[in-house]
Write an enzyme that holds these catalytic residues in place. Structure first.
Site, PDB file in Angstrom:
ATOM      1  N   ASP A   1       0.968  -0.932  -0.031  1.00 11.25           N
ATOM      2  CA  ASP A   1      -0.076   0.137  -0.029  1.00 11.25           C
ATOM      3  C   ASP A   1       0.848   1.202   0.024  1.00 11.25           C
ATOM      4  O   ASP A   1       1.799   1.561   0.937  1.00 11.25           O
ATOM      5  CB  ASP A   1      -0.756   0.134   1.402  1.00 11.25           C
ATOM      6  CG  ASP A   1      -1.671   1.173   1.641  1.00 11.25           C
ATOM      7  OD1 ASP A   1      -1.688   2.110   0.717  1.00 11.25           O
ATOM      8  OD2 ASP A   1      -2.343   1.234   2.277  1.00 11.25           O
TER       9      ASP A   1
ATOM     10  N   ASN B   1      -7.181  12.631 -10.341  1.00 10.76           N
ATOM     11  CA  ASN B   1      -8.095  13.004 -11.703  1.00 10.76           C
ATOM     12  C   ASN B   1      -8.010  14.481 -11.888  1.00 10.76           C
ATOM     13  O   ASN B   1      -7.502  15.236 -10.784  1.00 10.76           O
ATOM     14  CB  ASN B   1      -9.577  12.594 -11.326  1.00 10.76           C
ATOM     15  CG  ASN B   1     -10.158  13.383 -10.208  1.00 10.76           C
ATOM     16  OD1 ASN B   1     -10.313  14.496 -10.176  1.00 10.76           O
ATOM     17  ND2 ASN B   1     -10.547  12.597  -9.321  1.00 10.76           N
TER      18      ASN B   1
ATOM     19  N   GLY C   1      -9.961   4.483  -4.989  1.00 12.72           N
ATOM     20  CA  GLY C   1      -8.509   3.835  -5.488  1.00 12.72           C
ATOM     21  C   GLY C   1      -7.210   4.507  -4.481  1.00 12.72           C
ATOM     22  O   GLY C   1      -7.351   4.641  -3.515  1.00 12.72           O
ATOM     23  N   VAL C   2      -6.347   4.542  -5.139  1.00 12.58           N
ATOM     24  CA  VAL C   2      -5.180   5.056  -4.312  1.00 12.58           C
ATOM     25  C   VAL C   2      -5.211   6.436  -4.031  1.00 12.58           C
ATOM     26  O   VAL C   2      -4.687   6.922  -3.220  1.00 12.58           O
ATOM     27  CB  VAL C   2      -3.947   4.903  -5.515  1.00 12.58           C
ATOM     28  CG1 VAL C   2      -3.640   5.561  -6.450  1.00 12.58           C
ATOM     29  CG2 VAL C   2      -2.489   5.063  -4.580  1.00 12.58           C
ATOM     30  N   ASP C   3      -5.770   7.337  -4.938  1.00 10.35           N
ATOM     31  CA  ASP C   3      -6.383   8.745  -4.473  1.00 10.35           C
ATOM     32  C   ASP C   3      -7.214   9.026  -3.147  1.00 10.35           C
ATOM     33  O   ASP C   3      -6.592   9.513  -2.438  1.00 10.35           O
ATOM     34  CB  ASP C   3      -7.061   9.316  -5.733  1.00 10.35           C
ATOM     35  CG  ASP C   3      -7.021  10.825  -5.865  1.00 10.35           C
ATOM     36  OD1 ASP C   3      -6.316  11.324  -4.908  1.00 10.35           O
ATOM     37  OD2 ASP C   3      -8.011  11.274  -6.715  1.00 10.35           O
TER      38      ASP C   3
ATOM     39  N   THR D   1      -4.166   1.923 -14.183  1.00 15.62           N
ATOM     40  CA  THR D   1      -4.446   0.623 -14.310  1.00 15.62           C
ATOM     41  C   THR D   1      -5.637   0.325 -13.593  1.00 15.62           C
ATOM     42  O   THR D   1      -5.961  -1.018 -13.507  1.00 15.62           O
ATOM     43  CB  THR D   1      -3.400  -0.147 -13.960  1.00 15.62           C
ATOM     44  OG1 THR D   1      -2.924  -0.260 -12.761  1.00 15.62           O
ATOM     45  CG2 THR D   1      -2.178   0.260 -14.871  1.00 15.62           C
ATOM     46  N   GLY D   2      -6.179   1.130 -12.721  1.00 15.49           N
ATOM     47  CA  GLY D   2      -7.374   0.795 -11.978  1.00 15.49           C
ATOM     48  C   GLY D   2      -8.678   1.264 -12.656  1.00 15.49           C
ATOM     49  O   GLY D   2      -9.052   0.632 -13.671  1.00 15.49           O
TER      50      GLY D   2
HETATM   51  N1  AR6 Z   1      -1.408   1.741  -2.962  1.00 20.25           N
HETATM   52  C1  AR6 Z   1      -0.844   1.516  -4.104  1.00 20.25           C
HETATM   53  N2  AR6 Z   1      -1.541   1.232  -5.398  1.00 20.25           N
HETATM   54  C2  AR6 Z   1      -3.219   1.390  -5.232  1.00 20.25           C
HETATM   55  C3  AR6 Z   1      -3.752   1.387  -3.754  1.00 20.25           C
HETATM   56  C4  AR6 Z   1      -2.662   1.770  -2.692  1.00 20.25           C
HETATM   57  N3  AR6 Z   1      -3.461   2.026  -1.524  1.00 20.25           N
HETATM   58  N4  AR6 Z   1      -4.912   1.498  -4.011  1.00 20.25           N
HETATM   59  C5  AR6 Z   1      -5.095   1.105  -5.376  1.00 20.25           C
HETATM   60  N5  AR6 Z   1      -3.880   1.038  -5.894  1.00 20.25           N
HETATM   61  P1  AR6 Z   1      -6.683   3.856  -9.250  1.00 20.25           P
HETATM   62  P2  AR6 Z   1      -6.407   5.130 -11.855  1.00 20.25           P
HETATM   63  C6  AR6 Z   1      -3.637   0.713  -7.375  1.00 20.25           C
HETATM   64  O1  AR6 Z   1      -8.074   3.356  -9.648  1.00 20.25           O
HETATM   65  O2  AR6 Z   1      -6.858   3.702 -12.914  1.00 20.25           O
HETATM   66  C7  AR6 Z   1      -9.577   7.719  -8.949  1.00 20.25           C
HETATM   67  O3  AR6 Z   1     -10.933   7.968  -8.273  1.00 20.25           O
HETATM   68  C8  AR6 Z   1      -4.655  -0.016  -8.106  1.00 20.25           C
HETATM   69  O4  AR6 Z   1      -4.616  -1.562  -7.834  1.00 20.25           O
HETATM   70  O5  AR6 Z   1      -6.400   4.241  -7.865  1.00 20.25           O
HETATM   71  O6  AR6 Z   1      -5.223   5.967 -12.265  1.00 20.25           O
HETATM   72  C9  AR6 Z   1      -8.979   9.007  -9.207  1.00 20.25           C
HETATM   73  O7  AR6 Z   1      -9.487  10.196  -8.353  1.00 20.25           O
HETATM   74  C10 AR6 Z   1      -4.260   0.303  -9.622  1.00 20.25           C
HETATM   75  O8  AR6 Z   1      -3.192  -0.714  -9.928  1.00 20.25           O
HETATM   76  O9  AR6 Z   1      -6.139   4.970 -10.496  1.00 20.25           O
HETATM   77  C11 AR6 Z   1      -9.289   9.039 -10.403  1.00 20.25           C
HETATM   78  O10 AR6 Z   1     -10.683   9.628 -10.714  1.00 20.25           O
HETATM   79  C12 AR6 Z   1      -3.512   1.455  -9.300  1.00 20.25           C
HETATM   80  O11 AR6 Z   1      -3.464   1.656  -7.999  1.00 20.25           O
HETATM   81  C13 AR6 Z   1      -9.208   7.517 -10.870  1.00 20.25           C
HETATM   82  O12 AR6 Z   1      -9.324   7.038  -9.805  1.00 20.25           O
HETATM   83  C14 AR6 Z   1      -4.216   2.812  -9.891  1.00 20.25           C
HETATM   84  O13 AR6 Z   1      -5.828   2.504  -9.610  1.00 20.25           O
HETATM   85  C15 AR6 Z   1      -7.789   7.365 -11.251  1.00 20.25           C
HETATM   86  O14 AR6 Z   1      -7.719   6.173 -11.985  1.00 20.25           O
END
Ligand code: AR6
Length: 172
Positions: free
Chosen positions: A11, A25, A33-35, A123-124
């Site tokens: 994490d 975003n 997600g990570v955000d 990638t999420g």
């Molecule tokens: N630590 C590390 N990686 C993580 C964590 C964490 N705590 N949580 C998720 N991931 P995403 P995106 C990974 O969806 O695709 C948000 O709502 C996850 O497994 O977080 O760039 C923003 O505000 C994946 O591999 O980001 C935007 O609206 C990676 O982080 C949108 O999501 C990216 O997944 C961005 O989408």
């Protein structure tokens, strides 16, 4: 000297480096997600700095990056970059994802930060194909001209699928 690239499954909010990168975003209002995890653990100061950035420059365009404090996180700073939403591959997604990594690394150097941790941007929720995203991330970091200035570049995979893809590419 080669850039010291390390891979872990973790994490990113637990990582103690100079700066972690957030997959944000363009509205800079937080999200899931990570955000969501970064804002939840980092605390309200990050959001306050977001608002100051929004007031100054609007949001943050896709491929661009902005920096805030890490506040309550172990990392000192957070670089927020906006990855492309995958729309099939013909909307410049690959270049925009490369820009995210390049602009984040540039911003880290401008701020004299020497250890940086990246999540797997786009990638999420944004559905960028994981294999292609990993190739872009690794190539961009390896080709970054000032890469040797980093003591450490950490690639942080949250899910096992991404971790195994990155491991295979880095070992090849
Ligand atoms: N630590 C590390 N990686 C993580 C964590 C964490 N705590 N949580 C998720 N991931 P995403 P995106 C990974 O969806 O695709 C948000 O709502 C996850 O497994 O977080 O760039 C923003 O505000 C994946 O591999 O980001 C935007 O609206 C990676 O982080 C949108 O999501 C990216 O997944 C961005 O989408």
């Amino acid at each position: 000297m080669k850039t010291n690239i390390q891979l872990i499954q973790a994490d990113i909010t637990t990582i103690d480096v100079d700066v972690i990168v957030n997959a944000a975003n363009s509205s800079l209002l937080g999200g899931g997600g990570v955000d969501g995890a970064i804002h939840y653990k980092g605390g309200k100061t990050i959001l306050d700095e977001y608002i100051a950035i929004r007031n100054k420059q609007g949001g943050c365009a896709t491929g661009e990056a902005v920096i805030t404090t890490g506040s309550n996180l172990p990392a000192k700073y957070v670089i927020h970059t906006v990855g492309p939403v995958w729309q099939g591959g013909n909307k410049n997604e690959a270049q925009l994802l490369e820009d995210c990594y390049t602009n984040s690394l540039r911003l880290a150097i401008e701020n004299k930060l020497s250890s940086i941790a990246f999540p797997n941007i786009s990638t999420g929720i944004y559905r960028f194909p994981k294999e292609q995203a990993a190739m872009i991330a690794i190539q961009t970091i390896k080709n970054f001209p000032e890469g040797h200035q980093f003591e450490k570049v950490l690639l942080v995979c949250f899910d096992e699928e991404n971790f195994l893809i990155y491991k295979r590419i880095l070992e090849a």
